[in-house]
Scaffold this motif. Structure first.
Motif, PDB file in Angstrom:
ATOM      1  N   ILE A  59     -37.398   8.408 -10.567  1.00  0.00           N
ATOM      2  CA  ILE A  59     -37.993   9.112 -11.711  1.00  0.00           C
ATOM      3  C   ILE A  59     -38.276   8.132 -12.851  1.00  0.00           C
ATOM      4  O   ILE A  59     -39.300   8.231 -13.527  1.00  0.00           O
TER       5      ILE A  59
ATOM      6  N   CYS B  23     -37.001  20.274 -15.758  1.00  0.00           N
ATOM      7  CA  CYS B  23     -36.620  18.923 -16.192  1.00  0.00           C
ATOM      8  C   CYS B  23     -37.801  17.969 -16.071  1.00  0.00           C
ATOM      9  O   CYS B  23     -38.042  17.139 -16.948  1.00  0.00           O
ATOM     10  N   ASP B  24     -38.542  18.113 -14.960  1.00  0.00           N
ATOM     11  CA  ASP B  24     -39.714  17.264 -14.757  1.00  0.00           C
ATOM     12  C   ASP B  24     -40.694  17.411 -15.914  1.00  0.00           C
ATOM     13  O   ASP B  24     -41.315  16.443 -16.348  1.00  0.00           O
TER      14      ASP B  24
ATOM     15  N   LEU C 176     -42.086  14.488 -18.153  1.00  0.00           N
ATOM     16  CA  LEU C 176     -43.534  14.246 -18.169  1.00  0.00           C
ATOM     17  C   LEU C 176     -44.040  14.166 -19.597  1.00  0.00           C
ATOM     18  O   LEU C 176     -44.782  13.246 -19.963  1.00  0.00           O
TER      19      LEU C 176
ATOM     20  N   LEU D 125     -43.900  13.076 -10.535  1.00  0.00           N
ATOM     21  CA  LEU D 125     -42.778  13.949 -10.880  1.00  0.00           C
ATOM     22  C   LEU D 125     -42.794  15.189  -9.992  1.00  0.00           C
ATOM     23  O   LEU D 125     -41.746  15.714  -9.626  1.00  0.00           O
TER      24      LEU D 125
ATOM     25  N   THR E 161     -31.474  13.088 -15.066  1.00  0.00           N
ATOM     26  CA  THR E 161     -31.266  12.821 -13.641  1.00  0.00           C
ATOM     27  C   THR E 161     -29.790  12.609 -13.349  1.00  0.00           C
ATOM     28  O   THR E 161     -29.309  12.976 -12.290  1.00  0.00           O
TER      29      THR E 161
ATOM     30  N   SER F 145     -41.019  14.929  -6.672  1.00  0.00           N
ATOM     31  CA  SER F 145     -39.558  14.992  -6.690  1.00  0.00           C
ATOM     32  C   SER F 145     -39.082  16.398  -6.359  1.00  0.00           C
ATOM     33  O   SER F 145     -37.952  16.585  -5.925  1.00  0.00           O
ATOM     34  N   VAL F 146     -39.936  17.415  -6.561  1.00  0.00           N
ATOM     35  CA  VAL F 146     -39.483  18.794  -6.347  1.00  0.00           C
ATOM     36  C   VAL F 146     -39.238  19.096  -4.860  1.00  0.00           C
ATOM     37  O   VAL F 146     -38.147  19.530  -4.504  1.00  0.00           O
TER      38      VAL F 146
END
Lengths: 189, 83, 236, 570
Positions: free
Chosen positions: D385, C77-78, C82, D339, C27, D342-343
């Motif tokens: 996040i 990135c997520d 995750l 998550l 981030t 966030s996109v």
């Protein structure tokens, strides 16, 4: 397709009906919240219904539910007559819907009195708490919708019932009628 | 896709006892009730609002197309009357 | 990064520190990139006389990809985050190793009661040791905790262990930890529990096997009676 | 939009505005004019912000200098401290962010930007404000009853909030809950009005894709609010019954379930974040396009990502409950959805930043606020996040890291968003320009201390320090000297920031009385509200406008002017 509204504004349904529709979605979530809560408490209980509590009057309420559904049916007839522009032939089904709806609310009230006498109170068990909460909130909605329908009846007689007001009143009553079978199945059965 | 695989793998794994409601038959019912109502509360608004918005947008876009054609028609009529 | 502020004293503390660093790097990269581009654009396109703004709708393909490509990269990135989050969560909260010892942690307004198994290593036997606001643990031992609450919600939080779990009245919550660092650390309540919430602290003592055994010996009824002959020690 | 119905019915508008000179009462107190109601919401919200800010001052002083007598407040006892943090949170969200961002800007902008003379249900609108005002009075009264104000955190988790013997505020908690419930009713009525007006009463020619983004955002926020608030109202009724009638909905000893409340609360609580976020984002969109003289970089992209955010916001709420004892497997699903959300938000930020590209940026006061919203909100976004990822949340849950994170989202929303909108629309609202120089002093005096309040709190959160603890001296590791120094730094920054708000109030009052007269369209903007007089009269326009194009046609090639108002035929 409905024509353009006043000043050429795009108005796809009367404002009163539109606002009521939004309100009903919010109310639907209110009932969804209570039903969720009911399921969670019911699932955690060691036995259901809680021991030592009177049995809910399933059969009598089933009949009463039919009365409510019949009221909804008459309101559909009134709705059709209204949109045919036939205001004379909508008076009777509208009054019938109103009468049957009032009967439903009064009968539920008498049921409350009987159950209170048998020892089912707001604090006697979680069944009692949820019964009075859910049925009570539904009853308040029913009473409010009946008041709107009664005003609609008066306006019909005086000859200035608008589509917006009638739409709003009947939408709320259809919501009350439509949500009741779900509540009946959840709470009573 | 990877995300779904990862999450699915973790979901299928055995629940530990940090799960406060996973001990015994009665708490099993409670756990199911929580999961079920979570799904219920999450998806109900999406379906209801989604349905209403889909209906609304379809009707409004159709209305706008109608207005457009009507306006074009007016314009044509105007041209004709002038001509 | 966290361990430079708070020591890591449990077997899974490094996992939390690792995921923190990972998210921080990912981030942080996006954050810096966005801010740099943002400030660069502000200075580059400050209003100048006789230089009108361009007309850009945002649907030009050669410009739109400046949105779409970062968009996909954020998604990638997520996925990394995750995967890491699911693994850490699984290891700490979902997977439960076999315990060597079990302690009971009871929250109440506004103190922690700890029930240690006595020398026999079993809870709910006659030699249980009950303490208030003092948790004594043996180093490098896998512990199960049974978390209970008497009145309202509390939250058993030991920052050095990277451990946190709500205590709920009416339920017994089981979890695990394994201390790896000897010393004396803070225990906090992390859920608002009333007026004394800010005072509801306790100390956790992680001791070597010998020291732990010595502590247990001082807590046996005989030893207590010898030290405080006039005082009756209530035991349930 | 008018229906020929008498106005005595509850669900129907009165459309028969008299245009004669109104009396004081009907002009300022019982007005149904949307602009007056917007101002009432705005000033009530500001008054509550002052109260909420004073509370922050009192408890931050206690944290930095434990045990001192706070000037203007006195000794902060633990009970005081809990009541202060609880009500600071509740006031800032429910009585500042919601009334100002949704109700005030929604009321002001929806009719003006959609080109109609008023809301479709003006009486409902007035009722909404009256209920809101009542709720504010009820809330404040809870401090003066026996036992004092409610101190069980703004989340009001039972059993603490349900039983007087635990919370020790027998009346305060019920009054607090009643105030919150009243406030919800007010916004329920308001939300119905906003959606109906924006969807059903737009100017002729204004198609769905011609609606300014801020109106879309307010409408979508209202939908989110209306749909999510039901379960919480149900929960509030149940909790009120538990407190006052002795039911046991949340009492585990008698068959209830305390976790159930968290379920109902967070189902509302998370969408609520987006309810206040979206209007602030919309205000920013308007400001950036005007002062960069640029079309928004993808109107439909912004709209669609907003809708995606709205949809996803209903699926993330259980991430507040990771460690509260629900099935641990649920955490994986909610980490995934968190998550995912966030996109679209990241995409929206990219679009806003990309809008600056190729622009002609004028750094006026509203533009500074608008740009700082993006810069600061990014910090709030990325730190979320850490908390949405279940594994990391085990450590960060309920620490100062959470607190700093949501202040980095709520401060840009509630404070920066409000100042952005207020400085931008001030000429329209009051017919005078605001002093730009004082505005910039106020801006820098707010933004710089803000970062020095909350960046230190991130560090404290990483140190495992928990929120809602009134005195850290009880915890040896949390009262180390360097941690105490950080707390002093945060508190002194807060004092500086609060001090600079005086500049704003001075500027506001002086500009209101003797600012330069504003023209109809001082910023050369496209949207419809700038075609009305400044300030717009009752009824807004003599002749209601017709719309010919989208709201962001700036710097169109081949035109003499770099803007192209929506109501100009060509």
């Amino acid at each position: 397709m409905e024509p353009l509204g006043e000043n050429g504004r795009s108005s796809m349904m009367p404002n009163g009906l539109f606002g009521m529709a939004i309100f009903i979605v919010a109310e639907l979530m209110l009932f969804a919240g209570m039903i969720s809560a009911f399921f969670i408490v019911k699932a955690a209980a060691p036995s259901w219904p809680p021991p030592g509590q009177p049995r809910l009057p399933i059969e009598a309420t089933a009949l009463n539910s039919l009365v409510l559904l019949a009221s909804g049916f008459f309101l559909i007839q009134a709705h059709r007559a209204f949109h045919r522009g036939d205001r004379d032939s909508m008076r009777r089904p509208l009054l019938l819907a109103l009468a049957l709806g009032s009967f439903f609310v009064i009968f539920q009230g008498s049921e409350w009195v009987a159950l209170l006498g048998q020892g089912l109170t707001l604090t006697s068990s979680s069944l009692g708490s949820f019964f009075y909460l859910v049925v009570g909130v539904h009853g308040i909605h029913a009473a409010a919708a009946l008041i709107l329908l009664a005003i609609a009846t008066v306006r019909l007689r005086r000859g200035y019932l608008s589509p917006g007001f009638f739409g709003a009143a009947e939408a709320l009553w259809f919501f009350v009628v439509g949500v009741w079978p779900v509540l009946y199945m959840v709470v009573y059965l | 896709m990877l995300a779904i695989v990862v999450v699915a793998g973790a979901l299928l794994a055995d629940a530990a006892s940090a799960c406060t409601v996973c001990l015994g038959a009665q708490t099993e019912a409670s756990r199911k009730a929580f999961v079920g109502t979570t799904a219920f509360l999450t998806f109900l608004p999406l379906m209801v609002v989604g349905g209403i918005i889909a209906l609304f947008v379809r009707r409004t876009l159709a209305q706008e197309a109608l207005d457009e054609s009507r306006r074009a028609g007016d314009l044509d009529a105007g041209v004709e009357s002038q001509g | 990064m966290i361990e430079s502020i708070v020591p890591a004293a449990s077997s899974y503390a490094w996992e939390i520190d690792y995921i923190f660093t990972m998210i921080f790097v990912l981030t942080g990269f996006w954050f810096l990139l966005c801010e740099v581009v943002f400030f660069w654009l502000i200075f580059k396109f400050k209003a100048k006389d006789g230089q009108p703004a361009e007309y850009i709708t945002g649907s030009e393909p050669h410009l739109k990809r400046w949105i779409t490509i970062p968009h996909v990269l954020v998604l990638v990135c997520d996925l990394f985050i995750l995967t890491a989050a699911v693994k850490v969560w699984y290891d700490i909260k979902q997977y439960l190793p076999e315990p060597e010892k079990t302690v009971r942690v009871i929250g109440q307004q506004w103190a922690w009661t700890f029930v240690h198994p006595g020398p026999d290593g079993v809870l709910d036997s006659s030699d249980d040791i009950r303490t208030v606001n003092e948790l004594h643990l043996e180093n490098e031992t896998v512990y199960h905790y049974q978390l209970e609450s008497v009145d309202v919600l509390h939250d058993f939080s030991v920052p050095v262990f990277r451990l946190k779990q709500d205590a709920i009245p009416g339920r017994v919550i089981t979890g695990w930890f394994e201390p790896t660092l000897e010393g004396e650390f803070d225990v906090q309540c992390a859920e608002m529990c009333g007026i004394g919430h800010g005072l509801m602290g306790a100390r956790v003592f992680v001791e070597s096997a010998e020291k732990h055994a010595a502590w247990m010996a001082t807590q046996s009824p005989v030893a207590l009676a010898a030290n405080f002959p006039a005082q009756r020690i209530g035991k349930e | 939009m008018a229906e020929s119905i008498p106005s005595d019915s509850p669900a129907v508008a009165d459309d028969h505005h008299g245009h004669e000179e109104p009396s004081f009462w009907s002009k300022y107190v019982f007005s149904t004019d949307h602009k007056m109601i917007a101002m009432q919401y705005m000033f009530t919200g500001m008054a509550m912000a002052v109260i909420g800010g004073f509370m922050a001052y009192a408890f931050r002083m206690q944290l930095a200098f434990p045990g001192i007598e706070v000037p203007g407040f006195g000794i902060v006892t633990p009970a005081n401290y809990n009541a202060l943090v609880t009500n600071h949170g509740a006031i800032m969200i429910f009585w500042v962010a919601m009334p100002v961002l949704i109700a005030a800007f929604g009321n002001y902008l929806i009719p003006l930007m959609c080109g109609c003379d008023d809301m479709v249900f003006p009486k409902l609108n007035r009722l909404s404000y009256q209920i809101f005002l009542l709720s504010a009075v009820v809330l404040l009264s809870s401090f003066f009853v026996e036992g004092g104000g409610f101190g069980g955190a703004w989340t009001a988790y039972p059993p603490l909030s349900a039983k007087a013997e635990y919370s020790l505020t027998p009346l305060g908690s019920s009054i607090w809950l009643g105030a919150v419930a009243l406030e919800f009713v007010a916004f329920l009525l308001g939300g119905i009005n906003f959606i109906t007006t924006a969807m059903n009463s737009r100017a002729p020619g204004m198609k769905l894709y011609d609606i300014p983004i801020v109106i879309w955002m307010i409408v979508i926020a209202s939908i989110l609010f209306l749909v999510s608030v039901g379960p919480l109202i149900a929960g509030a009724i149940m909790l009120l019954f538990d407190q006052q009638l002795g039911t046991a909905f949340f009492d585990p000893a008698r068959g209830g379930d305390p976790v159930l409340w968290q379920h109902l609360f967070w189902f509302f609580g998370h969408p609520e974040v987006y309810v206040v976020l979206l209007p602030a984002l919309g205000i920013t969109a308007e400001i950036i396009t005007v002062f960069a003289r640029k079309k928004l970089f993808g109107y439909k992209t912004v709209l669609h990502t907003t809708i995606a955010t709205g949809v996803l916001s209903f699926t993330v709420w259980a991430h507040h409950q990771f460690i509260s004892g629900v099935d641990p497997r649920m955490a994986h699903v909610f980490t995934l959805t968190t998550l995912l959300i966030s996109v679209p938000i990241a995409e929206m930020m990219f679009v806003y930043i990309a809008t600056l590209y190729g622009g002609s940026i004028r750094l006026t006061t509203p533009m500074l606020w608008g740009l700082s919203f993006i810069a600061e909100f990014l910090i709030g976004g990325v730190t979320g996040i850490f908390l949405g990822a279940s594994g990391a949340d085990i450590y960060f849950h309920d620490t100062y890291f959470v607190l700093a994170h949501f202040h980095y989202t709520f401060f840009p929303i509630a404070i920066i968003g409000t100042f952005a909108g207020l400085t931008f629309w001030f000429p329209k609202m009051f017919g005078r320009m605001m002093n730009d120089r004082l505005g910039k002093i106020h801006f820098w005096g707010t933004i710089i201390p803000f970062n020095f309040i909350f960046i230190p709190l991130f560090v404290l959160g990483m140190g495992g320090q928990h929120r809602r603890i009134f005195d850290y001296s009880y915890f040896p590791e949390l009262s180390m000297p360097w941690m105490q120094d950080i707390r002093v730094l945060a508190t002194s920054s807060l004092l500086i920031m609060l001090g600079f708000q005086v500049v704003f109030f001075y500027n506001f009052i002086v500009s209101l009385r003797s600012g330069e007269k504003a023209s109809k369209n001082p910023w050369k903007s496209n949207t419809l509200e700038w075609t009305a007089d400044s300030p717009p009269p009752h009824g807004n326009w003599k002749e209601l406008p017709t719309v010919y194009r989208g709201p962001y046609e700036y710097s169109v090639p081949g035109r003499d002017e770099d803007y192209w108002p929506q109501d100009q035929p060509n």
